[in-house]
Write an enzyme that holds these catalytic residues in place. Structure first.
Site, PDB file in Angstrom:
ATOM      1  CB  SER A  63      -0.959   0.008   1.194  1.00  0.00           C
ATOM      2  OG  SER A  63      -2.052  -0.845   0.959  1.00  0.00           O
ATOM      3  CE  LYS A  66      -4.632   1.687  -0.820  1.00  0.00           C
ATOM      4  NZ  LYS A  66      -4.050   0.428  -0.354  1.00  0.00           N
ATOM      5  CB  SER A 128      -4.755   1.735   3.772  1.00  0.00           C
ATOM      6  OG  SER A 128      -3.800   1.284   2.841  1.00  0.00           O
ATOM      7  CE  LYS A 230      -1.602   4.166   2.779  1.00  0.00           C
ATOM      8  NZ  LYS A 230      -1.690   2.935   3.590  1.00  0.00           N
TER       9      LYS A 230
END
Length: 391
Positions: A63, A66, A128, A230
């Site tokens: 992720s 992202k 997320s 993140k």
């Protein structure tokens, strides 16, 4: 190209007291060895690398992908092609690939509804949400494949040479990779290019559709200096975390990839950040506009002398105590001739530590100087000719 010469070395040595540069650096212990496949620690301001291990190893980014999705959204908003208040239609595709019925991270969007860009940004960053990422990708580019092309173009512009994007979410896809170094470049761009959106990364909760989800970055609760960025996890990628923290005037960015648990990625990240803040400082050595050479001789000008300055701050990340050992050399063009424009490069500033040049930047004219009249230029020509004969 004009010959350079050394000017006033002794006058601009910053300091010669204290420990030698070698001794100062020896006081810093070896960096920690982390239980992770790859990691890096950089200063966000200077880009200086404090610690790295396997930083160029291509790994599944999970992720962390992202981050690029939201960076592009911020770019679109900044360029006026999107508004944070405009609404996005949630497609059946976004719901099927990233919605509530999947096992992945989701914002719990309802298909065929409209959701603001601002909410979707929070859904991507805090929750997320795969569904939110796909929805934004489709809104910008029509479909994920086209959006992945945009992502790869942007990665190239940022110097992320070892990254290949194939979707907007980080869901497993053969051939999609990134590196710790590339992700540190992206994190730095997010922080520097879009500070108005960076604050979202520090938000601990986001509630949507009556479902309140926490930010998966554990360090937001453990360390008040941490304000992003993140997390990521897939079976192939392991547990990953890109973090940033600011203490005093120093901001660090850490990337940890391939840890074996959620707790481990937070713990190993904390080791990196603690090491950097404890043993390094980031200082502005010279500020933009500082006069570094006074009264440089000007030939053929309406004025005979000119101050030289620098156009941008000179900021360095150094081992603590090493600032005392910095030295600076000024190299000025041998003959400075009018006309001269403000900001024109007329020399170089070199800042060194232990004989290693850390900064080599332009010295520029403080102001415009117009060319003098014909008679005055003739006199200067004679003086310059005599000076050269005597040198």
């Amino acid at each position: 190209m004009l010959k350079k010469y050394l000017v006033s070395f002794a006058a601009i040595v910053l300091s010669l007291q204290g420990l030698s540069a070698v001794q100062a650096q020896q006081l810093i212990p070896a960096p920690p060895e982390l239980a992770a496949k790859a990691y890096i620690l950089i200063d966000a301001n200077t880009g200086h690398i404090l610690v790295e291990n396997n930083a160029d190893m291509p790994l599944p980014p999970a992720s962390l992908v992202k981050m690029m999705t939201t960076y592009i959204v911020s770019n679109e908003i900044a360029a006026g092609r999107m508004s944070k208040d405009e609404t996005v239609l949630i497609s059946d595709n976004a719901w099927e690939k990233g919605g509530a019925k999947t096992d992945g991270s989701t914002m719990f969007l309802n298909p065929r509804t409209r959701v603001s860009v601002s909410d979707l940004m929070r859904g991507v960053i805090i929750q997320s949400g795969n569904d939110a990422s796909i929805a934004l990708a489709e809104h910008i580019s029509g479909d994920e494949a086209a959006f992945a092309d945009v992502m790869n173009h942007q990665a190239s512009l940022l110097g992320m040479d070892s990254t290949q994007y194939l979707n907007s979410t980080g869901l497993p896809y053969e051939g999609m990779v990134s590196t710790a170094r590339d992700l540190s470049l992206l994190a730095r761009a997010i922080i520097q290019d879009h500070p108005e959106h960076y604050s979202i990364y520090s938000e601990k909760y986001f509630k949507y559709n009556n479902i309140n989800q926490p930010n998966r970055n554990r360090l937001l609760w453990r360390d008040s200096s941490v304000d992003g960025l993140k997390t990521g996890h897939t079976n192939a990628a392991g547990y990953c975390l890109v973090s940033s923290a600011k203490r005093r005037d120093m901001r660090l960015i850490s990337v940890v990839m391939g840890a074996d648990s959620d707790k481990a990625r937070a713990r190993e990240t904390q080791k990196l950040l603690s090491y950097g803040f404890r043993h390094y400082d980031t200082k502005t050595i010279y500020s933009a506009g500082d006069i570094l050479k006074e009264n440089a001789k000007v030939w053929y000008g309406e004025e005979g002398f000119l101050n030289l300055t620098i156009a941008e701050n000179v900021t360095l990340t150094l081992p603590r105590g090493a600032q005392k050992e910095l030295s600076a050399n000024i190299l000025v063009d041998e003959q400075i001739k009018a006309p001269i424009a403000a900001g024109q490069e007329l020399g170089r500033l070199q800042v060194s530590l232990n004989d290693e040049i850390l900064i080599d930047t332009a010295l520029v004219a403080e102001k415009d100087i117009a060319q003098s009249g014909l008679f005055s230029r003739f006199v200067d020509w004679i003086l310059l000719f005599i000076t050269q004969l005597m040198s």
